[in-house]
Design an enzyme around this catalytic site. Structure first.
Site, PDB file in Angstrom:
ATOM      1  N   ASP A 203       0.813  -1.221   0.000  1.00  0.00           N
ATOM      2  CA  ASP A 203       0.000   0.000   0.000  1.00  0.00           C
ATOM      3  C   ASP A 203       0.851   1.278   0.000  1.00  0.00           C
ATOM      4  O   ASP A 203       0.325   2.368   0.268  1.00  0.00           O
ATOM      5  CB  ASP A 203      -0.914   0.014   1.235  1.00  0.00           C
ATOM      6  CG  ASP A 203      -2.180  -0.806   1.027  1.00  0.00           C
ATOM      7  OD1 ASP A 203      -2.900  -0.537   0.055  1.00  0.00           O
ATOM      8  OD2 ASP A 203      -2.447  -1.716   1.840  1.00  0.00           O
TER       9      ASP A 203
ATOM     10  N   GLU B 154       0.138   9.471   1.863  1.00  0.00           N
ATOM     11  CA  GLU B 154      -0.532  10.426   2.762  1.00  0.00           C
ATOM     12  C   GLU B 154      -0.721   9.866   4.169  1.00  0.00           C
ATOM     13  O   GLU B 154      -0.718  10.614   5.154  1.00  0.00           O
ATOM     14  CB  GLU B 154      -1.912  10.769   2.187  1.00  0.00           C
ATOM     15  CG  GLU B 154      -2.813  11.464   3.172  1.00  0.00           C
ATOM     16  CD  GLU B 154      -4.191  11.800   2.630  1.00  0.00           C
ATOM     17  OE1 GLU B 154      -4.932  10.884   2.257  1.00  0.00           O
ATOM     18  OE2 GLU B 154      -4.515  12.978   2.575  1.00  0.00           O
TER      19      GLU B 154
ATOM     20  N   ARG C 294       1.111  -1.771   7.364  1.00  0.00           N
ATOM     21  CA  ARG C 294       1.609  -0.549   6.732  1.00  0.00           C
ATOM     22  C   ARG C 294       2.663   0.186   7.567  1.00  0.00           C
ATOM     23  O   ARG C 294       3.160   1.228   7.162  1.00  0.00           O
ATOM     24  CB  ARG C 294       0.427   0.385   6.411  1.00  0.00           C
ATOM     25  CG  ARG C 294      -0.584  -0.256   5.467  1.00  0.00           C
ATOM     26  CD  ARG C 294      -1.485   0.756   4.826  1.00  0.00           C
ATOM     27  NE  ARG C 294      -0.708   1.782   4.149  1.00  0.00           N
ATOM     28  CZ  ARG C 294      -1.207   2.924   3.692  1.00  0.00           C
ATOM     29  NH1 ARG C 294      -2.484   3.166   3.844  1.00  0.00           N
ATOM     30  NH2 ARG C 294      -0.429   3.811   3.104  1.00  0.00           N
TER      31      ARG C 294
ATOM     32  N   HIS D 155     -11.609   6.641   5.731  1.00  0.00           N
ATOM     33  CA  HIS D 155     -10.947   7.771   6.391  1.00  0.00           C
ATOM     34  C   HIS D 155     -11.833   9.018   6.376  1.00  0.00           C
ATOM     35  O   HIS D 155     -12.715   9.144   5.526  1.00  0.00           O
ATOM     36  CB  HIS D 155      -9.670   8.137   5.619  1.00  0.00           C
ATOM     37  CG  HIS D 155      -8.542   7.160   5.758  1.00  0.00           C
ATOM     38  ND1 HIS D 155      -7.888   6.628   4.675  1.00  0.00           N
ATOM     39  CD2 HIS D 155      -7.944   6.628   6.852  1.00  0.00           C
ATOM     40  CE1 HIS D 155      -6.930   5.819   5.094  1.00  0.00           C
ATOM     41  NE2 HIS D 155      -6.938   5.802   6.412  1.00  0.00           N
TER      42      HIS D 155
ATOM     43  N   CYS E 296      -4.567  10.693  -1.183  1.00  0.00           N
ATOM     44  CA  CYS E 296      -3.749   9.629  -0.581  1.00  0.00           C
ATOM     45  C   CYS E 296      -2.390   9.469  -1.228  1.00  0.00           C
ATOM     46  O   CYS E 296      -1.476   8.943  -0.613  1.00  0.00           O
ATOM     47  CB  CYS E 296      -4.429   8.267  -0.710  1.00  0.00           C
ATOM     48  SG  CYS E 296      -6.170   8.300  -0.493  1.00  0.00           S
TER      49      CYS E 296
END
Ligand code: CIR
Length: 264
Positions: free
Chosen positions: A60, A65, A85, A160, A250
């Protein structure tokens, strides 16, 4: 002068985290072509683009961001909500330390940059599956001395806060109200709003760079609403990152810089 940090698309992006979407095939070559066009759009908006490499297991990583939140005074390196992540942050911290003092968020705090919407000195932070109360408290503690007001906002139905709301002007917010069940009095009520078109629930993620709005081609009805408001919109194809539950905010970290540090 503005710098846009981006990160390469992982060859293994097909194994990305997914929370609200069904897995669909992602065309990696097309994703790379789209990402390069997005970077060109950022250059056209006046940014210098610095693209970071990603290790193969950082599936990812393009969603840079989420790994940091950059203010004029400090950059907060997050502790991403998805354990898969967390390895992404070290490389981003290395890139940012040339430009800002760093603050590293620590356990038990978690936060994704996608949950942080900065409008002037208001920092609206989504309480989500990725950002917890400890993360919000830590941001408040770090940012209050610089004069920022940190406000927590409940996020439901999307990943988000910035899937649900982004700033498209100094006090103008594009939003999908359905994903913000309990707007606190204050922040959002004092802003002017553009609602996404009802047929386009994913359309609230727009990236403001200076006087320009970078926006996906996939939401024509909401795009029309932005243009009718007189906004200067540059469109990009972002279909492949959208399948990984990402949007246009992002894929970069945008920061003002005075000058570029000399290469080591
Ligand atoms: C994830 O679930 O973490 C990625 N597949 C998508 C992250 C998108 N980031 C963002 O909205 N800021």
């Amino acid at each position: 002068m503005r710098l846009a940090l981006t990160r390469e698309i992982s060859p293994a992006i097909a194994h990305c985290e997914l929370t609200h979407l069904e897995r669909e095939a992602i065309d990696v070559d097309r994703a790379r072509t789209q990402h390069a066009a997005y970077e060109a759009c950022l250059r056209d908006a006046g940014c210098r683009v610095e693209r970071l490499a990603a290790l193969p297991d950082m599936v990812d990583a393009v969603f840079i961001e989420d790994t940091a939140v950059v203010f004029d005074e400090i950059a907060i390196i997050t502790r991403p909500g998805a354990a898969s992540r967390r390895a992404e942050t070290a490389g981003v911290a290395d890139a940012l330390r040339k430009y800002r003092p760093l603050y590293q968020m620590e356990s038990p705090a978690t936060a994704d940059g996608g949950d942080v919407l900065v409008v002037g000195h208001q920092v609206l932070v989504g309480r989500s599956s990725r950002t917890n109360d400890a993360g919000i408290d830590e941001m408040r503690r770090v940012l209050t001395p610089f004069g920022y007001q940190v406000v927590a906002i409940e996020v439901r139905g999307c990943l988000h806060l910035k899937s649900a709301a982004t700033a498209v002007g100094d006090d103008l917010v594009l939003m999908n109200r359905a994903w913000l069940p309990s707007l606190p009095p204050g922040p959002f009520h004092s802003f002017d709003r553009i609602d996404v078109h009802p047929k386009e629930p994913w359309a609230a993620n727009a990236l403001r760079v200076g006087d320009r709005i970078v926006y996906p081609t996939s939401f024509p009805h909401t795009l029309e609403r932005l243009r009718r408001r007189g906004l200067h919109v540059a469109t990009v194809d972002a279909t492949e990152v959208a399948k990984a539950e990402g949007g246009v905010t992002c894929c970069s970290l945008i920061l003002g810089i005075r000058s570029f540090a000399p290469e080591p």
